[in-house]
Enzyme design. Structure first.
Site, PDB file in Angstrom:
ATOM      1  N   SER A 159     -23.710  28.205 -37.508  1.00  0.00           N
ATOM      2  CA  SER A 159     -23.723  27.423 -38.740  1.00  0.00           C
ATOM      3  C   SER A 159     -22.295  27.006 -39.096  1.00  0.00           C
ATOM      4  CB  SER A 159     -24.388  28.227 -39.859  1.00  0.00           C
ATOM      5  OG  SER A 159     -24.701  27.409 -40.966  1.00  0.00           O
ATOM      6  N   ARG A 229     -28.336  29.730 -54.361  1.00  0.00           N
ATOM      7  CA  ARG A 229     -28.678  30.546 -53.195  1.00  0.00           C
ATOM      8  C   ARG A 229     -30.137  30.336 -52.793  1.00  0.00           C
ATOM      9  NH1 ARG A 229     -27.430  32.981 -48.472  1.00  0.00           N
ATOM     10  NH2 ARG A 229     -28.430  35.006 -48.224  1.00  0.00           N
ATOM     11  N   ASP A 329     -34.928  24.633 -36.033  1.00  0.00           N
ATOM     12  CA  ASP A 329     -33.826  24.485 -36.996  1.00  0.00           C
ATOM     13  C   ASP A 329     -33.787  23.045 -37.485  1.00  0.00           C
ATOM     14  OD1 ASP A 329     -31.473  24.428 -38.433  1.00  0.00           O
ATOM     15  OD2 ASP A 329     -30.235  25.318 -36.862  1.00  0.00           O
ATOM     16  N   HIS A 362     -33.222  27.897 -38.966  1.00  0.00           N
ATOM     17  CA  HIS A 362     -31.774  27.971 -38.817  1.00  0.00           C
ATOM     18  C   HIS A 362     -31.274  29.406 -38.736  1.00  0.00           C
ATOM     19  CE1 HIS A 362     -27.605  26.794 -39.159  1.00  0.00           C
ATOM     20  NE2 HIS A 362     -27.454  27.507 -40.267  1.00  0.00           N
ATOM     21  N   ASP A 363     -31.877  30.295 -39.500  1.00  0.00           N
ATOM     22  CA  ASP A 363     -31.438  31.694 -39.532  1.00  0.00           C
ATOM     23  C   ASP A 363     -31.759  32.471 -38.267  1.00  0.00           C
ATOM     24  OD1 ASP A 363     -29.991  32.007 -41.805  1.00  0.00           O
ATOM     25  OD2 ASP A 363     -31.503  33.125 -42.928  1.00  0.00           O
TER      26      ASP A 363
END
Length: 401
Positions: A159, A229, A329, A362-363
């Site tokens: 990232s 967040r 992602d 993405h994580d």
């Protein structure tokens, strides 16, 4: 998967850089400190160092419990003895980025000797100058030099960490033998800038924001920062991952499971999860740092200094690359990693490209993904062989930096 193995040797430090740093915006930071965690042992040749670069909300605690939350390090499954980034073989560094809030110079640092009104103990706050990913990397370079490391064996990160990897390879090609940019891109897309702006506006809208001087009376814009967040966390996951983990399940009142539905009564489980992510985040992250770092990501465009030619950023590089993406992602999609790989090919670089089939979004680079483990372990092993890096057990290594 088995539990993460503790790193062999762990050292914490905050390195003061007496010469400071002149930022891309022209401001000179006379007082510059970077917080560092190191794992493993630097060998006598000082050629086994790996720099791990963290993402937006990460920090230097990559492979050990976080001192604020008590949770495992954000990459403890990857960094450690016998792990893909093996601290029995490599000396692994992770630094809190410039602009961060876990010991490195950033918005809540005192101005010190830096120019401008309010010199002394008052924090920078919103007066902290705009920084770039290149500024972060240049600060890391100063730390590496201060530690007596002439060249990094590898730089690895996902990232925003991947942006730093690309910037390292472009700015200091002679100082990086191998580079592993993961789930990243050579520029921040318009969509990602838009997501960041929504997050920033949530912080600005918090009544405790106080124009960025919330620290003056001990307040925190916790609601706005939590919403920021939550917003960002949605982008880190795929629809498949959210559906598998939460579906449309309701979180019922444990004391009255038969209670009728109410507009603001029971929550869906995914809502509860996001609220937890938001509330736990505000205890460890500074709002002004969040604004500063998201802006640095937005400014990132590696080709901009080369008339839009990304290949020119890597021309004549000797660095070996392994570019990694994940199929689900959508924040940093595979197409952007392919853009990097093609530019490296045009620059005649040594590059491998791997798209890992995963539904975790993405994580995925932070989660249990065996294919990622195999890819990183194999690439680093091959790169070490090409570098002539001999395996040296920790108990035979001569010193710890």
């Amino acid at each position: 998967m088995d539990q993460p193995t503790a790193p062999t040797t762990t050292v914490h430090r905050c390195i003061s850089l007496p010469g400071g740093l002149t930022l891309d915006c022209g401001v000179h930071l006379a007082c510059l400190e970077i917080a560092v965690c190191s794992y493993g042992t630097l060998n006598q040749a000082a050629d086994n160092a790996i720099l791990v670069c963290h993402a937006l909300t990460g920090d230097q605690y990559a492979a050990e419990p976080h001192p604020v939350t008590g949770k495992p390090g954000w990459w403890s499954r990857m960094v450690g003895a016998g792990r893909p980034i093996d601290t029995d073989r490599f000396f692994v560094l992770c630094m809190n980025v410039l602009g961060g809030c876990m010991g490195s110079t950033g918005p809540r640092s005192p101005r010190g000797r830096s120019p401008g009104p309010g010199d002394g103990v008052e924090p920078w706050g919103t007066d902290f100058p705009p920084i770039t990913i290149r500024d972060m990397v240049r600060a890391q370079r100063l730390v590496i030099a201060e530690m007596g490391i002439a060249r990094l064996f590898a730089v690895v990160g996902g990232s925003m960490g991947g942006m730093q990897v690309l910037q390292w390879a472009a700015t200091y090609p002679d100082l990086v033998f191998a580079a592993v940019p993961i789930a990243t891109a050579p520029f921040h897309s318009a969509q990602n800038i838009a997501f960041n702006e929504v997050s920033r506006q949530a912080i600005f809208a918090d009544p405790d924001w106080q124009g960025g001087r919330y620290w003056s009376d001990g307040r925190i814009p916790s609601r706005g920062l939590a919403v920021a967040r939550m917003m960002a966390h949605i982008t880190y996951l795929s629809e498949e991952a959210l559906t598998r983990k939460f579906g449309r399940r309701l979180r019922r009142d444990p004391y009255n499971a038969e209670a009728p539905l109410a507009l603001f009564g029971e929550m869906f489980e995914v809502e509860s999860y996001l609220r937890h992510q938001g509330s736990s985040f505000v205890s460890r992250f500074d709002a002004n740092s969040y604004l500063t770092i998201t802006r640095a990501m937005d400014y990132f465009d590696l080709a901009a200094d080369h008339d839009g030619d990304l290949a020119a950023a890597f021309r004549q590089t000797a660095t070996r690359f392994c570019v990694i993406s994940f199929s689900s992602d959508w924040l940093f999609p595979t197409a952007q990693s392919r853009t990097v790989a093609r530019a490296l090919n045009r620059a005649a670089a040594n590059v491998s490209f791997v798209e890992i089939d995963s539904d975790k979004g993405h994580d995925a680079f932070l989660l249990d993904e065996p294919a990622l483990d195999r890819t990183i372990r194999g690439f680093l092993a091959g790169a070490a062989e090409h570098a002539g890096l001999q395996h040296q057990p920790v108990d035979q290594a001569p010193f710890v930096v």
